[in-house]
Design an enzyme around this catalytic site. Sequence first.
Site, PDB file in Angstrom:
ATOM      1  N   SER A 262       0.833  -1.200   0.000  1.00  0.00           N
ATOM      2  CA  SER A 262       0.000   0.000   0.000  1.00  0.00           C
ATOM      3  C   SER A 262       0.867   1.249   0.000  1.00  0.00           C
ATOM      4  O   SER A 262       2.081   1.184   0.209  1.00  0.00           O
ATOM      5  CB  SER A 262      -0.889   0.009   1.235  1.00  0.00           C
ATOM      6  OG  SER A 262      -0.083   0.275   2.375  1.00  0.00           O
ATOM      7  N   LYS A 263       0.198   2.372  -0.208  1.00  0.00           N
ATOM      8  CA  LYS A 263       0.887   3.657  -0.201  1.00  0.00           C
ATOM      9  C   LYS A 263       1.563   3.873   1.161  1.00  0.00           C
ATOM     10  O   LYS A 263       2.668   4.403   1.245  1.00  0.00           O
ATOM     11  CB  LYS A 263      -0.161   4.743  -0.470  1.00  0.00           C
ATOM     12  CG  LYS A 263       0.403   6.128  -0.559  1.00  0.00           C
ATOM     13  CD  LYS A 263      -0.665   7.138  -0.923  1.00  0.00           C
ATOM     14  CE  LYS A 263      -0.184   8.513  -0.514  1.00  0.00           C
ATOM     15  NZ  LYS A 263      -1.231   9.421  -0.135  1.00  0.00           N
ATOM     16  N   ARG A 264       0.869   3.413   2.222  1.00  0.00           N
ATOM     17  CA  ARG A 264       1.424   3.581   3.569  1.00  0.00           C
ATOM     18  C   ARG A 264       2.733   2.828   3.776  1.00  0.00           C
ATOM     19  O   ARG A 264       3.618   3.273   4.494  1.00  0.00           O
ATOM     20  CB  ARG A 264       0.391   3.145   4.627  1.00  0.00           C
ATOM     21  CG  ARG A 264      -0.406   4.325   5.156  1.00  0.00           C
ATOM     22  CD  ARG A 264      -1.104   4.035   6.480  1.00  0.00           C
ATOM     23  NE  ARG A 264      -0.283   3.371   7.505  1.00  0.00           N
ATOM     24  CZ  ARG A 264       0.636   3.955   8.265  1.00  0.00           C
ATOM     25  NH1 ARG A 264       0.922   5.240   8.091  1.00  0.00           N
ATOM     26  NH2 ARG A 264       1.288   3.274   9.182  1.00  0.00           N
TER      27      ARG A 264
END
Length: 498
Positions: A262-264
């Site tokens: 994910s972006k996180r």
Amino acid sequence: MSQKVRVRFAPSPTGPLHIGGLRTALFNYLFAKKNNGDFILRIEDTDQNRFVKGAEEYIIEALEWCGIPFDEGPGKNGSFGPYRQSERKDLYKQFALELIENGKAYYAFDTPETLDNHRKDHEAKGKTFIYNWHNRLKLTNSLSLSPEEVKAKIENGEDYVIRFKSPENEQLVLNDIIRGEIKIDTNILDDKVLFKSDGMPTYHLANIVDDHLMEISHVIRGEEWLPSLALHQLLYDAFGWNAPKFAHLPLIMKPVGKGKLSKRDGEKGGFPVFPLTWNESEGYRESGFFPEAVVNFLALLGWNPGTEQEIFSLEELVNTFSLERVNKSGARFDPEKNNWYNQQWLQKKSDDELSELFAKELNDNNISVSDTYIKQVVSSIKERAVFVKDFWGLSDYFFQAPSSYNEKAVKKQWKEDTPEIMQGVINTLENVDDFESTVVEEKVKAWISEKELSFGKVMPPLRLVIVGDMKGPHLFDIMALIGKEESINRIKSAVNQL
Ligand code: GLU
């Protein structure tokens, strides 16, 4: 004659292209080029609520940066355009109506509130509400109402959707190039909405209609679309069309293994997950990756060549790629390995190209030296660099005398007799006319032998005063490059300071 290979990358412009989307585009490109086919970009923008300004431009720029341009798509009209679904919106309804006529779809008038209540009722009883053969006759649609009632509702301007009538009790056998045969019991399928009350098709209808009209031969997309495959196959059958072949690519997993990247993860781990910068998220391009490296590591995320080879140019990838060698299981994203790819590609770049890139940075630092000098520096330090942005940290001492000396190294290397030894080195250097690396080396070493000194007493402190630290390539190469005068000045000023 076999059908021409035509594949499409069909992103929805809902934000920047994630690295997974870029890999989907790349695999489509590789497959198309390997088979002398066409690579099409289709923008799936039927969901107006999720439309994000600038996303389409971003996608196109990212493909171009990677060197995988599309043959047909927005701005490059082929004979199957337009390539934005919003510009094709008038053609979808007739297909939905065709299915109603054939008894494969129906009008449904249930309001969102009614459906919500059904859902809640079911939940309260520990069940899940599915709109399908189970209960469709208890709901408000053209299967439960009379033709007159339906007609009246439509003429009254009541909101309706068109739903697919998924078959009861059928065993579907689906085929996927990567996953093989997949069996599905149609009883678990719901009657998906094909056409919405806002006059727009849903993803499913538009996707199938366009793949058919654009003569797509292979659908290559992410694993997250696998659950839609049954419906898509049923839609092709309902229209009486030949379905394209399908290949669902494995997910890209977090560096730690489990779970989708994910972006996180990127934010936490300090690595990009987007090809280009988007708002405050830095892209691969901006953080200094070469497109060749990005393409190379993406290709090996889920595909394997069947050999030990790791470095592939785009052309080599086109020649070697096959869908049969795409893995079924998720591919772990490894930021360290991505850096390694960049390092490898950096070594393959010519000194000319690297120097040009470095020259820009030197210019920003107000350093002006000749191109030849930059090239010599680059050639001696590039081996240690992962990115061009590492060059300055690896080579600043080629452009300026050290402003300080590594304290630990000073403690270890600077002894009481060092100033005197350094004076000896200065005297030796002053007598070297041809200040070339090998000549300087020979003269200094001869002097060391003559004085019966140990190398350990001379070379480490000499490096420390020239470089400011214990790092760097061959010391005599450095001295030859910075020159006689500068070398002597640096030793003198260290003797004064230390
Ligand atoms: N529009 C879908 C997406 O955003 C396309 C899925 C497909 O390739 O069928 O990924």
